[in-house]
Write an enzyme that holds these catalytic residues in place. Structure first.
Site, PDB file in Angstrom:
ATOM      1  N   SER A  34      10.187-125.824 -66.088  1.00 50.51           N
ATOM      2  CA  SER A  34       9.579-125.992 -64.773  1.00 50.51           C
ATOM      3  C   SER A  34       9.181-127.440 -64.523  1.00 50.51           C
ATOM      4  O   SER A  34       8.705-128.149 -65.420  1.00 50.51           O
ATOM      5  CB  SER A  34       8.334-125.103 -64.663  1.00 50.51           C
ATOM      6  OG  SER A  34       7.646-125.360 -63.455  1.00 50.51           O
ATOM      7  N   SER A  36       6.840-128.043 -62.294  1.00 51.62           N
ATOM      8  CA  SER A  36       5.483-127.961 -61.749  1.00 51.62           C
ATOM      9  C   SER A  36       4.456-128.789 -62.525  1.00 51.62           C
ATOM     10  O   SER A  36       3.610-129.445 -61.906  1.00 51.62           O
ATOM     11  CB  SER A  36       5.030-126.503 -61.683  1.00 51.62           C
ATOM     12  OG  SER A  36       5.734-125.812 -60.686  1.00 51.62           O
ATOM     13  N   THR A  79       4.259-117.373 -61.272  1.00 45.25           N
ATOM     14  CA  THR A  79       5.689-117.294 -61.012  1.00 45.25           C
ATOM     15  C   THR A  79       6.263-116.039 -61.649  1.00 45.25           C
ATOM     16  O   THR A  79       5.527-115.202 -62.191  1.00 45.25           O
ATOM     17  CB  THR A  79       6.395-118.580 -61.504  1.00 45.25           C
ATOM     18  OG1 THR A  79       7.745-118.579 -61.042  1.00 45.25           O
ATOM     19  CG2 THR A  79       6.382-118.682 -63.027  1.00 45.25           C
ATOM     20  N   LYS A  83       4.520-112.324 -59.988  1.00 52.50           N
ATOM     21  CA  LYS A  83       4.093-112.510 -58.602  1.00 52.50           C
ATOM     22  C   LYS A  83       3.602-111.224 -57.935  1.00 52.50           C
ATOM     23  O   LYS A  83       2.744-111.270 -57.046  1.00 52.50           O
ATOM     24  CB  LYS A  83       5.226-113.112 -57.769  1.00 52.50           C
ATOM     25  CG  LYS A  83       5.527-114.567 -58.058  1.00 52.50           C
ATOM     26  CD  LYS A  83       6.567-115.091 -57.087  1.00 52.50           C
ATOM     27  CE  LYS A  83       6.809-116.580 -57.272  1.00 52.50           C
ATOM     28  NZ  LYS A  83       7.749-117.116 -56.251  1.00 52.50           N
ATOM     29  N   ASP A 119       5.049-120.291 -50.951  1.00 46.29           N
ATOM     30  CA  ASP A 119       6.503-120.366 -50.761  1.00 46.29           C
ATOM     31  C   ASP A 119       6.845-120.370 -49.272  1.00 46.29           C
ATOM     32  O   ASP A 119       7.788-121.043 -48.837  1.00 46.29           O
ATOM     33  CB  ASP A 119       7.199-119.184 -51.438  1.00 46.29           C
ATOM     34  CG  ASP A 119       7.134-119.258 -52.956  1.00 46.29           C
ATOM     35  OD1 ASP A 119       7.052-120.383 -53.491  1.00 46.29           O
ATOM     36  OD2 ASP A 119       7.169-118.197 -53.602  1.00 46.29           O
ATOM     37  N   GLY A 145      20.529-113.370 -49.288  1.00 45.09           N
ATOM     38  CA  GLY A 145      19.878-112.969 -50.533  1.00 45.09           C
ATOM     39  C   GLY A 145      18.852-111.884 -50.286  1.00 45.09           C
ATOM     40  O   GLY A 145      18.731-111.349 -49.171  1.00 45.09           O
ATOM     41  N   GLY A 147      15.050-109.701 -52.198  1.00 43.03           N
ATOM     42  CA  GLY A 147      13.866-109.815 -53.031  1.00 43.03           C
ATOM     43  C   GLY A 147      12.729-110.564 -52.362  1.00 43.03           C
ATOM     44  O   GLY A 147      12.697-110.767 -51.149  1.00 43.03           O
ATOM     45  N   GLY A 148      11.789-111.020 -53.211  1.00 42.10           N
ATOM     46  CA  GLY A 148      10.600-111.702 -52.713  1.00 42.10           C
ATOM     47  C   GLY A 148      10.908-112.998 -51.992  1.00 42.10           C
ATOM     48  O   GLY A 148      10.255-113.344 -51.009  1.00 42.10           O
ATOM     49  N   ALA A 149      11.919-113.731 -52.457  1.00 48.42           N
ATOM     50  CA  ALA A 149      12.287-114.987 -51.804  1.00 48.42           C
ATOM     51  C   ALA A 149      12.766-114.722 -50.380  1.00 48.42           C
ATOM     52  O   ALA A 149      12.462-115.490 -49.454  1.00 48.42           O
ATOM     53  CB  ALA A 149      13.368-115.703 -52.606  1.00 48.42           C
TER      54      ALA A 149
END
Length: 326
Positions: A34, A36, A79, A83, A119, A145, A147-149
């Site tokens: 990552s 981050s 992450t 989440k 996000d 796509g 999912g969560g994204a």
């Protein structure tokens, strides 16, 4: 150091924090690569704070909650795969966190552990910072796509970017059904349209904003090829827009980004979403406004690291002028 629990849960030894004024964590697994920690440490150092952002490679929510309740903890990032698992343990949630059903940030307010989803902010700012408003506002959006994204992308497009209609394209219809159900239940899914064929795409108005939430993998199955063909159909429409390519690892420049670029679209790299969601996290934790954060310094540091680490070069030099970011 991490270990595997008897139930398959990944646990981690308690980090050393006594030398710090404040600290936070990146809670997830795997997280070894990552960016981050580099991102947030650059901010803390620039602000002269004796703070640290520590890796917690774990799936043990109980352990995380015990660590984050330390009075010196400013909050943490959450992450995958944590989440959703963290949601029942929060004292409160920001509106977008509740609506999306995923938390990537926790912070303290009035002794309450609050969950947020930055996000959505990262996606919003990627477009507003890199493309003219009239390119995407009041025009359809497109999410590739699931999912969560995908839910975060739909929320950003509808609630922040004035996209009343959002097309959904995915190889798995059941994921689209789940996304539609969640978004409708939370009041921002009435304009969602499942696009399942090229012929359907040909009949639709061109989107102004596209958010691609899929890995940079070549299509293999027929359903994956159909997703690619649908995307290309939208790219070829006469009115062009802007595409945010959320995938930036292991390479910044993806096959889908290249197709969009060659079709004349503004391509926004996924590092932009990562950077702006990170600045929103920093605002929660430090209480600073964006104007007080070292935005350009952070961008320079992240770009330097990506150039050092990536195994491939970016797009051809003669097309870089259309690529936003940094």
């Amino acid at each position: 150091m991490q270990a595997q629990g008897t139930n398959g849960m990944v646990i981690c030894q308690k980090p050393v924090i006594d030398h710090l004024d404040k600290h936070g964590y990146l809670f997830g697994h795997p997280i070894a690569h990552s960016l981050s920690p580099l991102f947030h440490q650059t901010i803390f150092d620039a602000l002269g704070l004796n703070w640290d952002y520590l890796l917690l490679p774990s799936t043990d929510v109980k352990q995380f909650l015990n660590l984050v309740r330390d009075r010196r903890c400013y909050g943490s990032a959450v992450t995958m795969p944590n989440k959703v698992a963290i949601l029942p343990h929060l004292d409160a949630m920001t509106p977008e966190c509740y609506a999306v059903g995923a938390c990537n940030t926790v912070f303290w307010r009035d002794s309450k552990l609050v969950g947020a989803n930055t996000d959505t902010i990262g996606i919003r700012e990627s477009f507003y910072q890199n493309a003219p408003d009239d390119v995407f506002q009041d025009k359809p959006g497109l999410v590739i796509g699931g999912g969560g994204a995908a839910r975060s992308a739909v929320y950003a497009l509808v609630e922040y970017m004035k996209c009343k209609t959002v097309y959904l394209v995915n190889r798995d219809p059941s994921e689209i059904e789940a996304t539609v159900a969640r978004c409708k239940a939370q009041g921002y899914g009435d304009g969602l349209v499942h696009v399942s064929s090229v012929s359907q795409a040909e009949s639709l108005e061109a989107p102004g904003a596209i958010v691609a939430c899929v890995p940079n993998c070549a299509p293999v199955t027929e359903s994956e090829w159909e997703v690619r063909r649908i995307a290309e159909c939208f790219f070829k429409k006469s009115r062009k827009g802007a595409m945010l390519e959320m995938c930036y690892h292991p390479v910044i420049w993806t096959a889908l980004a290249d197709i969009a670029d060659k079709a004349g679209w503004i391509v926004i790299m996924g590092t932009e979403a990562m950077i702006y969601q990170g600045f929103e996290q920093a605002r929660y934790w430090t209480g600073k406004d964006m104007a007080d954060l070292p935005v350009q310094r952070v961008k320079d540091v992240i770009l330097e690291e990506l150039i050092r680490a990536r195994s491939q070069t970016g797009p051809p030099k003669n097309t870089r002028r259309r690529h936003s970011g940094f």
